[in-house]
Write an enzyme that holds these catalytic residues in place. Sequence first.
Site, PDB file in Angstrom:
ATOM      1  N   SER A 188       0.846  -1.138  -0.101  1.00  0.00           N
ATOM      2  CA  SER A 188       0.020   0.047  -0.096  1.00  0.00           C
ATOM      3  C   SER A 188       0.751   1.263   0.025  1.00  0.00           C
ATOM      4  CB  SER A 188      -0.726  -0.231   1.082  1.00  0.00           C
ATOM      5  OG  SER A 188      -1.950   0.949   1.115  1.00  0.00           O
ATOM      6  N   ASP A 206      -8.853  -4.313  -5.855  1.00  0.00           N
ATOM      7  CA  ASP A 206      -8.521  -3.182  -5.236  1.00  0.00           C
ATOM      8  C   ASP A 206      -8.779  -1.870  -6.075  1.00  0.00           C
ATOM      9  OD1 ASP A 206      -7.625  -1.510  -2.858  1.00  0.00           O
ATOM     10  OD2 ASP A 206      -5.706  -1.371  -3.947  1.00  0.00           O
ATOM     11  N   CYS A 266      -5.258   1.526  -4.906  1.00  0.00           N
ATOM     12  CA  CYS A 266      -4.142   1.255  -5.465  1.00  0.00           C
ATOM     13  C   CYS A 266      -4.137   0.193  -6.651  1.00  0.00           C
ATOM     14  CB  CYS A 266      -3.147   0.959  -4.565  1.00  0.00           C
ATOM     15  SG  CYS A 266      -2.689   2.054  -2.977  1.00  0.00           S
ATOM     16  N   HIS A 305      -7.122  -5.256  -1.660  1.00  0.00           N
ATOM     17  CA  HIS A 305      -5.986  -4.706  -1.241  1.00  0.00           C
ATOM     18  C   HIS A 305      -4.944  -5.379  -0.513  1.00  0.00           C
ATOM     19  CE1 HIS A 305      -4.116  -0.777  -0.609  1.00  0.00           C
ATOM     20  NE2 HIS A 305      -3.931  -1.065   0.647  1.00  0.00           N
TER      21      HIS A 305
END
Length: 702
Positions: A249, A465, A468, A525
């Site tokens: 992340s 996700d 990102c 994520h």
Amino acid sequence: MLTIALFHCICVLGQSPPPKFLTTDVTTIRSPIDRDIVLHFKAPAVGTCTTFSSSQKQYTGYIVLPPRKLAPIQQNYYVNTFFWFIEARTNATTAPLTIYINGGPGSSSMVGLFQEVGPCEVVEIAQGKFGTQLRDWGWDRSSNIIFVDQPNQVGFSFDKLTNGSLNLLDSTVVSPSSDAPAGQPDYTYLDGTFSSNNGNASANTTEIAAHIMWHMLQGFLAAFPQYNPGATLNNTKPGPVGINLFTESYGGKYGPLFAAHFESQNALRRSGKLPKNKTLEIHLASLGIIQGCLDDAVQGRFYPIFANNNTYGIKALSLADQQTAASSYLGASGCQQQIRSCRSAVTSIDPNNEGDVASVNQICKNAQDTCSKTVIRPYLASGRSIYDITQMMPSPFPPSTYLEYLNTPELQSAIGVAVNYTESNSAVANAFLQTGDYERGDQITQLGYLLSLGVRVALIYGDRDYICNWQGGEAVSFAIAAQSPAYSPFYSAGYAAIVVNSTYVGGMVRQYGNLSFSRIFGAGHLVPAYQPETAFTVFTRVILGTDLSFGQSVDLGTYQTNGTANATQTAKAPDSAKPTCWIRNINNTCTSEQKNKILKGEGAVVNGILYDKASNWRPPASSVSVEAGYPGSMPPAMTATSLQSSGPNDAATTVDDVPTGVYVATATPSMSQKGSSSRTFAIKIEILLWCFAAVTCVTYMS
């Protein structure tokens, strides 16, 4: 009308101050190479984090930097960085070492340990009792691994011990301790010991965090030389064996800067500007970035694109809203231009990225705010999770069971921590926000530099996700390749199947030399939580230096994947899961109705979860108590082996014949459904693969 019972709290674990920092079973030493650095550590009791074998050594503790250690960087506070180290399941003396850090900024790496890649996961054993059971695809299968809570004040790390009250309704800490606000249930306002929550007593830029991380690793590697691969000569080529750094992340910011800083320190050692007898080389073999947010200048335009045009057919933004966000990104005073202004100011006025020039901070913060408001946040109107586009908010995955466990007195005593646990620190997050750190970076240039040094760079992205997203990650991979003519073949490399086992394809990978980009099917994520076997397979192939498609030994100087130009495989979105309201994660897991129920004192909480009534809780299967350990007690099903000792220089453990290693493929399965190891709410994901036949999809380029 059904009468809802008031909160029984029959097994709500209240906050309690942790044990004293320096207890009788905590070892304290000064670093053998730098007397300024102090280590406090212990070997957690067996069962604290259940591993395959009780002979796998673990160490938890703090590495302490005194004030002004970072000079000339301003640092008038102590840095007490928490770490949790776990030996590999086999041959720890020769196993690689992996450093794992989560993102945020301000998020604890205990997320990675307990929700993603650590050897254990937390489970309910009974009412009011938690334990840990073995995670099949923990990354200790192939590596020694150390999880680090950084920067200062994140997770179990702290600057100074401060008594306070944690408000679970908004995750804020109030100091000194006080009574709960009028009308708020007492169980949502817990007294404990925390860091100061002073944003001035922590890093406020990634650059400063990199300096702290380097010192922290100097302390650990000097105190535990048996786990330092740099002390072992490589049997296949001259030079030391490398360390692996994996980030997630916001780690897309951390990883490149940390790695580049390590290499710059190595250069200073070689030139004699740093004394070799007082420092250690931190030689990186690979840098893995999972679901990384690296650079809005590259990734920013893909937020509205992904929201409207993704492989799950979900229209989180209308075409009109997508076009509006795209215009906001490209406009004369939009996100892209403001990023450029930020970086120009950093280069000319704050070139060391220390975040101490107010005018630069404001320019970069403005850029960050503009990008967030006009490009990223329009998605929120969809009500979908930013971490998994297939799910509505709030999403219950991955479960937050570990938050309760890490705040039990038994766990805190077992690992010798000084503060109560919080998953994220808002003071640290705000410190980074105020300097506009998110838009400052030059991460792509640094990744190009790392490739030039022979460091393997792996970008790993789940395809569900948003925040990102993989489309932006793919663009980053091309931008990295553009840094060097030597990597121009990356553009022509095709997407090959990531063959996870004999019946399952877990994703697609484009790879040339030391640069790879992987799209992981059916992952949000926290990629390893969704697809543990695929994530482990990719991780292990990265650190071994094999091809990521089949896991075969190749010459990375000439190797490239062969396949389709684009990873266009589509999938059917799973149904949205029913929310689970975790009391220690109210904002992220509870619906508005559940939050109102909490405020009204309705419902019942069992093991940290809100239920309509206590009788709705169901005890775990009897097998859990057999497979789970807890501090001081190994799982009954575990075969007892020699227990670990607590000295830092004790020989690393060697255990044979354990579940370890990684699958090496010889062919690509024709179907992806069989053998899927998805952990996503036990929902099957159908991946439509258009180009795979039961033959190899890669070629070896001469």
